[in-house]
Write an enzyme that holds these catalytic residues in place. Sequence first.
Site, mmCIF file in Angstrom:
data_model
loop_
_atom_site.group_PDB
_atom_site.id
_atom_site.type_symbol
_atom_site.label_atom_id
_atom_site.label_comp_id
_atom_site.label_asym_id
_atom_site.label_seq_id
_atom_site.Cartn_x
_atom_site.Cartn_y
_atom_site.Cartn_z
ATOM 1 N N SER A 238 0.809 -1.217 0.000
ATOM 2 C CA SER A 238 0.000 0.000 0.000
ATOM 3 C C SER A 238 0.842 1.266 0.000
ATOM 4 C CB SER A 238 -0.946 0.009 1.204
ATOM 5 O OG SER A 238 -1.863 -1.063 1.125
ATOM 6 N N HIS B 13 0.403 3.475 4.736
ATOM 7 C CA HIS B 13 -0.436 4.162 3.751
ATOM 8 C C HIS B 13 -0.133 5.668 3.756
ATOM 9 C CE1 HIS B 13 -2.537 0.433 4.648
ATOM 10 N NE2 HIS B 13 -3.331 0.597 3.597
#
Length: 404
Positions: free
Chosen positions: A278, A343
């Site tokens: 991610s 993230h």
Amino acid sequence: MGEHPSPGPAVAACAEAERIEELEPEADERPAAAPEDHWKVLFDQFDPGNTGYISTGKFRSLLESHSSKLDPHKREVLLALADSHADGQICYQDFVNLMSNKRSNSFRQAILQGNRRLCSKALLEEKGLNFSQRLIRHVAYETLPREIDRKWYYDSYTCCPPPWFMITVTLLEVAFFLYNGVSLDQFVLQVTHPQYLKNSLVYHPQLRAQAWRYLTYIFMHAGIEHLGLNVVLQLLVGVPLEMVHGATRIGLVYVAGVVAGSLAVSVADMTAPVVGSSGGVYALVSAHLANIVMNWSGMKCQFKLLRMAVALICMSMEFGRAVWLRFHPSAYPPCPHPSFVAHLGGVAVGITLGVVVLRNYEQRLQDQSLWWIFVAMYTIFVLFAVFWNIFAYTLLDLKLPPPP
């Protein structure tokens, strides 16, 4: 620049033909960019007085006399360059940029602020294109905000090399996931399996001295729901971006996001492991979305508002899943489930380094002051995180979960 004897008429005619062939070779015979000293020899033939400039009139006449041998779009760009110089001259550096297909800021501005505007129909209006031409045109409109860049890319792209980086990374991630799924006999929420963290690719705070884990964690995913969204975004966003900007630049943004993600976890969520790609995916997607917003009027991709909304919803759902999983009761206490901070590290890279890369199609990044500012910021963060990992865990007397 050294003196060169003037060639005879026959030799000069052949030299002009060769120079045009250098400008526009056949797609299957397109050579690599020649060394700069080769361009210097060509430039000296236009500049017998060694002034460092050549006449735009001579350059324009050369292009017009061989217009049938040039792609129409590229000929327009070259003529716009010739017409845009009010002083009637083209400097040596612009000539090198032109011949090597690398355009500096001054080269772009010479075209965009020229006295002549490109007057042919837009690339989107052209008819009779085959499938591959329509695909290249679609990618151009998906990623580039300026019509002149879209035309240049459409004429220059040869699919050699293909977008190998994102495809290779995606295939490796799928292969590792399938292997772990068979080994653990679990594919959904794979991360909840008690043996999951024993894999040597996962970043674990107790094993942070094993430097490869800061990168290899991208090949481990929390489950098929985690892998699925990352793969879709990598293919739908990453592959078109790589087709336009190349494997080197997109790979740089992706890897920078991956490393920033694991280092951010080691600083902000010190007891948690990290898995999934991610960080890299969010770097690419956030850079692409930011580039669309910053060039909203120029981006001509269809349904861009709806597609941006869908992308943001998907990213938010994935981030929400990661936050929920992080605070869900762990399957291997006292170690928590993987962190969601990677993230955020990827987003930070995307809206800094990533935006500079995407905004400077075929321009030298080293000429951009913002590039060096963000590179310096990224380097400072990496050095800070390295020293943090060396000293902070001991100084804070933090109780880490045992190694898996």
